[in-house]
Design a protein around this motif. Structure first.
Motif, mmCIF file in Angstrom:
data_model
loop_
_atom_site.group_PDB
_atom_site.id
_atom_site.type_symbol
_atom_site.label_atom_id
_atom_site.label_comp_id
_atom_site.label_asym_id
_atom_site.label_seq_id
_atom_site.Cartn_x
_atom_site.Cartn_y
_atom_site.Cartn_z
ATOM 1 N N ALA A 37 1.181 65.113 37.011
ATOM 2 C CA ALA A 37 0.778 65.326 34.903
ATOM 3 C C ALA A 37 0.347 67.393 35.497
ATOM 4 N N ALA A 38 -0.192 67.213 36.946
ATOM 5 C CA ALA A 38 -0.933 68.507 36.619
ATOM 6 C C ALA A 38 0.769 69.134 36.959
ATOM 7 N N GLU A 39 1.699 69.186 38.128
ATOM 8 C CA GLU A 39 2.282 69.879 37.949
ATOM 9 C C GLU A 39 3.345 70.083 36.866
ATOM 10 N N CYS A 40 3.494 68.713 36.276
ATOM 11 C CA CYS A 40 3.984 68.839 34.063
ATOM 12 C C CYS A 40 3.507 70.162 34.080
ATOM 13 N N ALA A 41 1.838 70.326 34.222
ATOM 14 C CA ALA A 41 1.062 71.058 33.276
ATOM 15 C C ALA A 41 1.758 72.617 33.982
ATOM 16 N N ILE A 42 1.465 72.545 34.830
ATOM 17 C CA ILE A 42 1.811 73.985 35.590
ATOM 18 C C ILE A 42 3.073 74.610 35.661
ATOM 19 N N LYS A 43 3.886 73.625 35.410
ATOM 20 C CA LYS A 43 5.912 74.085 34.988
ATOM 21 C C LYS A 43 5.385 74.260 33.466
ATOM 22 N N ALA A 44 4.640 73.323 32.796
ATOM 23 C CA ALA A 44 4.801 74.162 31.321
ATOM 24 C C ALA A 44 3.887 75.278 30.916
ATOM 25 N N MET A 45 3.410 75.393 32.034
ATOM 26 C CA MET A 45 2.812 76.563 31.656
ATOM 27 C C MET A 45 3.800 78.559 32.459
ATOM 28 N N MET A 46 4.325 78.111 33.284
ATOM 29 C CA MET A 46 5.727 78.355 33.992
ATOM 30 C C MET A 46 6.410 78.910 32.605
ATOM 31 N N GLN A 47 7.093 77.618 31.786
ATOM 32 C CA GLN A 47 7.813 77.834 30.665
ATOM 33 C C GLN A 47 7.708 79.214 30.014
ATOM 34 N N ASP A 48 6.011 78.646 29.611
ATOM 35 C CA ASP A 48 5.229 79.270 28.585
ATOM 36 C C ASP A 48 5.380 80.759 28.437
ATOM 37 N N SER A 49 4.809 80.521 29.860
ATOM 38 C CA SER A 49 4.638 82.637 29.910
ATOM 39 C C SER A 49 4.892 83.041 31.554
ATOM 40 N N GLY A 50 5.256 82.259 32.524
ATOM 41 C CA GLY A 50 5.192 82.610 33.646
ATOM 42 C C GLY A 50 6.214 83.267 34.428
ATOM 43 N N PRO A 51 6.460 83.187 35.799
ATOM 44 C CA PRO A 51 7.565 83.721 35.937
ATOM 45 C C PRO A 51 8.870 82.801 35.381
ATOM 46 N N ARG A 52 10.133 83.188 36.236
ATOM 47 C CA ARG A 52 10.994 82.256 35.818
ATOM 48 C C ARG A 52 11.651 81.948 36.822
ATOM 49 N N LEU A 53 10.973 81.337 37.637
ATOM 50 C CA LEU A 53 11.939 80.962 39.217
ATOM 51 C C LEU A 53 12.777 79.330 38.996
ATOM 52 N N ASN A 54 13.465 79.558 38.851
ATOM 53 C CA ASN A 54 14.476 78.840 38.793
ATOM 54 C C ASN A 54 14.042 77.648 40.137
ATOM 55 N N ASP A 55 13.973 78.024 41.849
ATOM 56 C CA ASP A 55 13.548 77.862 42.414
ATOM 57 C C ASP A 55 12.032 76.347 42.279
ATOM 58 N N ALA A 56 11.439 77.631 41.958
ATOM 59 C CA ALA A 56 9.724 76.439 41.902
ATOM 60 C C ALA A 56 9.981 75.836 41.206
ATOM 61 N N PHE A 57 10.770 75.751 40.340
ATOM 62 C CA PHE A 57 10.902 74.817 38.671
ATOM 63 C C PHE A 57 10.653 73.584 39.495
ATOM 64 N N TYR A 58 11.879 72.814 40.798
ATOM 65 C CA TYR A 58 12.481 71.871 40.918
ATOM 66 C C TYR A 58 10.928 70.993 42.662
ATOM 67 N N LYS A 59 10.124 72.508 42.487
ATOM 68 C CA LYS A 59 8.926 71.909 44.472
ATOM 69 C C LYS A 59 7.966 71.091 43.389
ATOM 70 N N HIS A 60 7.016 71.061 44.765
ATOM 71 C CA HIS A 60 5.699 69.813 44.465
ATOM 72 C C HIS A 60 4.644 70.704 44.704
ATOM 73 N N PHE A 61 3.952 70.444 44.770
ATOM 74 C CA PHE A 61 2.706 70.885 45.879
ATOM 75 C C PHE A 61 2.316 70.731 46.812
ATOM 76 N N PRO A 62 2.567 70.448 47.869
ATOM 77 C CA PRO A 62 1.187 72.526 47.911
ATOM 78 C C PRO A 62 2.323 73.163 48.053
ATOM 79 N N GLU A 63 3.693 73.391 48.156
ATOM 80 C CA GLU A 63 4.506 74.203 48.246
ATOM 81 C C GLU A 63 5.036 74.707 46.677
ATOM 82 N N LEU A 64 4.419 74.230 45.651
ATOM 83 C CA LEU A 64 4.791 74.824 44.363
ATOM 84 C C LEU A 64 3.296 75.900 44.239
ATOM 85 N N ARG A 65 2.250 75.713 44.904
ATOM 86 C CA ARG A 65 1.147 76.697 44.905
ATOM 87 C C ARG A 65 1.643 77.585 44.946
#
Length: 126
Positions: A37-65
């Motif tokens: 749930a937290a990962e999806c929320a972070i990725k939703a924030m990425m989609q809305d206003s964050g960086p456009r990092l395609n490689d990060a979109f399929y990463k998980h914590f802790p690497e995503l952070r």
């Protein structure tokens, strides 16, 4: 079949499922779902206003952070940046815990993940 991504809906759905499982015998599964749930929320924030990092979109914590910290340097006031800059955010959560014996997943971790996932889901769209 290709599925479309709806991170906002997924974040809310996984948080709701985790909350339903948490009081019972499946606290470890609930802990896992809080992380999703937290990962999806972070990725939703990425989609809305964050960086456009395609490689990060399929990463998980802790690497995503870690990836997002590097990408968001200098943007500390941003909601997304505040989550990923927090060393305690989803600390001890790992995608591989889905294979672990549930006894390895501590109750205090689950309690913290629940609170953090709720904050992240609530921050979507802000």
């Amino acid at each position: 079949m290709a599925f479309t991504h709806d991170m906002t809906s997924a974040a809310r759905r996984h948080l709701q499922a985790a909350d339903a499982l948490r009081p019972g015998a499946h606290r470890g599964v609930a802990g896992y779902l809080y992380g999703i749930a937290a990962e999806c929320a972070i990725k939703a924030m990425m989609q809305d206003s964050g960086p456009r990092l395609n490689d990060a979109f399929y990463k998980h914590f802790p690497e995503l952070r870690t990836i997002l910290r590097t990408a968001l340097q200098g943007r500390r006031g941003h909601t997304l940046a505040r989550f990923v800059a927090d060393d305690s955010f989803m600390n001890n959560w790992d995608i591989h815990m889905r294979y672990a014996d549930a006894r390895q997943i501590r109750d205090e971790w689950i309690d913290k993940w629940a609170e953090q996932a709720r904050r992240a889901v609530s921050a979507m769209g802000t």
